[in-house]
Design a protein around this motif. Structure first.
Motif, PDB file in Angstrom:
ATOM      1  N   ALA A   3      -2.934   4.027  -3.055  1.00  0.00           N
ATOM      2  CA  ALA A   3      -3.130   2.887  -3.955  1.00  0.00           C
ATOM      3  C   ALA A   3      -2.699   1.617  -3.247  1.00  0.00           C
ATOM      4  O   ALA A   3      -1.895   1.648  -2.310  1.00  0.00           O
ATOM      5  CB  ALA A   3      -2.318   3.072  -5.235  1.00  0.00           C
ATOM      6  N   VAL A   4      -3.245   0.484  -3.692  1.00  0.00           N
ATOM      7  CA  VAL A   4      -2.832  -0.833  -3.207  1.00  0.00           C
ATOM      8  C   VAL A   4      -2.515  -1.699  -4.415  1.00  0.00           C
ATOM      9  O   VAL A   4      -2.869  -1.378  -5.551  1.00  0.00           O
ATOM     10  CB  VAL A   4      -3.929  -1.504  -2.338  1.00  0.00           C
ATOM     11  CG1 VAL A   4      -4.190  -0.691  -1.086  1.00  0.00           C
ATOM     12  CG2 VAL A   4      -5.221  -1.691  -3.144  1.00  0.00           C
ATOM     13  N   ARG A   7      -6.708   1.954  -7.116  1.00  0.00           N
ATOM     14  CA  ARG A   7      -6.735   3.287  -6.494  1.00  0.00           C
ATOM     15  C   ARG A   7      -7.574   3.242  -5.225  1.00  0.00           C
ATOM     16  O   ARG A   7      -8.645   2.624  -5.185  1.00  0.00           O
ATOM     17  CB  ARG A   7      -7.327   4.284  -7.499  1.00  0.00           C
ATOM     18  CG  ARG A   7      -7.085   5.731  -7.162  1.00  0.00           C
ATOM     19  CD  ARG A   7      -5.648   6.129  -7.443  1.00  0.00           C
ATOM     20  NE  ARG A   7      -5.536   7.583  -7.474  1.00  0.00           N
ATOM     21  CZ  ARG A   7      -5.327   8.344  -6.397  1.00  0.00           C
ATOM     22  NH1 ARG A   7      -5.235   7.785  -5.198  1.00  0.00           N
ATOM     23  NH2 ARG A   7      -5.225   9.644  -6.515  1.00  0.00           N
ATOM     24  N   THR A   8      -7.086   3.879  -4.176  1.00  0.00           N
ATOM     25  CA  THR A   8      -7.832   4.010  -2.931  1.00  0.00           C
ATOM     26  C   THR A   8      -7.907   5.491  -2.575  1.00  0.00           C
ATOM     27  O   THR A   8      -7.231   6.323  -3.182  1.00  0.00           O
ATOM     28  CB  THR A   8      -7.140   3.257  -1.776  1.00  0.00           C
ATOM     29  OG1 THR A   8      -5.852   3.847  -1.543  1.00  0.00           O
ATOM     30  CG2 THR A   8      -6.985   1.786  -2.105  1.00  0.00           C
ATOM     31  N   ARG A   9      -8.713   5.817  -1.579  1.00  0.00           N
ATOM     32  CA  ARG A   9      -8.795   7.196  -1.132  1.00  0.00           C
ATOM     33  C   ARG A   9      -7.449   7.592  -0.514  1.00  0.00           C
ATOM     34  O   ARG A   9      -7.027   7.041   0.504  1.00  0.00           O
ATOM     35  CB  ARG A   9      -9.910   7.346  -0.094  1.00  0.00           C
ATOM     36  CG  ARG A   9     -10.124   8.785   0.366  1.00  0.00           C
ATOM     37  CD  ARG A   9     -11.312   8.872   1.309  1.00  0.00           C
ATOM     38  NE  ARG A   9     -11.516  10.236   1.767  1.00  0.00           N
ATOM     39  CZ  ARG A   9     -12.194  11.167   1.100  1.00  0.00           C
ATOM     40  NH1 ARG A   9     -12.730  10.883  -0.070  1.00  0.00           N
ATOM     41  NH2 ARG A   9     -12.342  12.383   1.588  1.00  0.00           N
ATOM     42  N   ASP A  32       0.561   5.667   0.229  1.00  0.00           N
ATOM     43  CA  ASP A  32      -0.187   6.925   0.298  1.00  0.00           C
ATOM     44  C   ASP A  32       0.428   7.923  -0.669  1.00  0.00           C
ATOM     45  O   ASP A  32       1.627   7.875  -0.963  1.00  0.00           O
ATOM     46  CB  ASP A  32      -0.161   7.496   1.714  1.00  0.00           C
ATOM     47  CG  ASP A  32      -0.872   6.608   2.717  1.00  0.00           C
ATOM     48  OD1 ASP A  32      -0.415   6.558   3.872  1.00  0.00           O
ATOM     49  OD2 ASP A  32      -1.873   5.967   2.330  1.00  0.00           O
ATOM     50  N   ARG A  91       0.854  -1.188   0.000  1.00  0.00           N
ATOM     51  CA  ARG A  91       0.000   0.000   0.000  1.00  0.00           C
ATOM     52  C   ARG A  91       0.890   1.238   0.000  1.00  0.00           C
ATOM     53  O   ARG A  91       1.940   1.251   0.641  1.00  0.00           O
ATOM     54  CB  ARG A  91      -0.909  -0.003   1.229  1.00  0.00           C
ATOM     55  CG  ARG A  91      -1.773   1.227   1.413  1.00  0.00           C
ATOM     56  CD  ARG A  91      -2.577   1.140   2.706  1.00  0.00           C
ATOM     57  NE  ARG A  91      -3.490   0.013   2.686  1.00  0.00           N
ATOM     58  CZ  ARG A  91      -4.720   0.083   2.179  1.00  0.00           C
ATOM     59  NH1 ARG A  91      -5.169   1.214   1.660  1.00  0.00           N
ATOM     60  NH2 ARG A  91      -5.503  -0.986   2.198  1.00  0.00           N
TER      61      ARG A  91
END
Length: 259
Positions: A56-57, A51-53, A21, A19
């Motif tokens: 990304a993972v 994509r994450t808030r 940020d 992961r």
């Protein structure tokens, strides 16, 4: 830093940590957060990450970097290894090449050997790697045999039972393996069982087997076994290999070349 270099660095960090940020990645690469957000969005469009808030993972539990993003890892070592492997090949031989970054460098080293500039053929290359076949197909002195199979986008390799028909009807002088791991006890291995199966067939059809692997892969284990260490005739690696590992391979009957 170019976009491709930045993407490569991002993907390698993501594989390492699972992961990332946006702010963390921006600090690591010394670029703006806006640049990282844009990079994450574009990589997500290519399904190379999720994509994450705020970050990304990795894409899935079995995430692998595509081949083009692995080429810079241990690049100088791989080029030295590749030249040493190419020097072990004699003109006129039939050579099996598996896929991978190191074997791709072996193909390039063979292509620039002056004594292989002509011949009928100078070499016969049997490979399941689309990128290797593509690079060498422009060399008219090389006879290129491409196995059948289904293409894996991560490695550009053809896998599956369609390759059996070709590999069951040929013999090779030498098979050159790129591996994820090589250990005296557990043998040579790949991350994917379908790739391992094709590599195993190439080994079985060859008079001798050469493993081309940088020292970071030695003494390691991976999921899918290709062959026993005793089936390997020569290991070509870099000078960072430890003396203990060299001794253990030599005791198993493997000739070790460190370059």
């Amino acid at each position: 830093m170019s976009r491709d270099a930045r993407w490569q660095a991002l993907l390698e960090l993501l594989v390492e940590r699972g992961r990332l940020d946006v702010e963390e990645a921006a600090a690591e690469l010394a670029v703006s957060a806006a640049t990282i957000r844009r990079d994450f969005d574009q990589l997500a469009e290519q399904q190379m990450l999720v994509r994450t808030r705020g970050g990304a993972v990795v894409h899935g539990v079995s995430y692998e970097l595509p081949l083009r993003y692995k080429t810079a890892r241990h690049a100088s070592e791989k080029q030295r290894i590749a030249k040493a492997v190419a020097d072990l090949v004699a003109p006129g031989e039939a050579v099996g090449l598996t896929g991978g970054t190191t074997t791709t460098e072996v193909a390039r080293a063979l292509a620039v050997r002056s004594d292989l500039a002509s011949g009928s053929p100078a070499l016969t290359i049997v490979t399941n790697a689309l990128n290797i076949a593509n690079e060498l197909a422009v060399r008219p002195q090389f006879k290129i045999v491409l196995t059948g199979g289904v293409a894996r986008p991560q490695s550009y390799e053809l896998v599956g039972p369609l390759a059996d028909g070709v590999l069951g009807q040929i013999t090779l002088d030498v098979a050159v393996l790129g591996v994820v791991a090589l250990d005296v006890t557990h043998g040579a291995a790949a991350a994917d069982e379908a790739e391992a199966a094709i590599n195993r067939l190439l080994c079985e059809r060859a008079e001798r087997v050469i493993v081309a692997a940088d020292s970071s892969k030695l003494g390691q284990r991976a999921f899918a076994r290709i062959c026993a260490a005793e089936s390997v005739d020569t290991l070509v690696t870099d000078v960072a290999v430890s003396g203990d590992i060299v001794r253990r391979f030599e005791e198993a009957g493997v000739a070790v070349v460190a370059v």
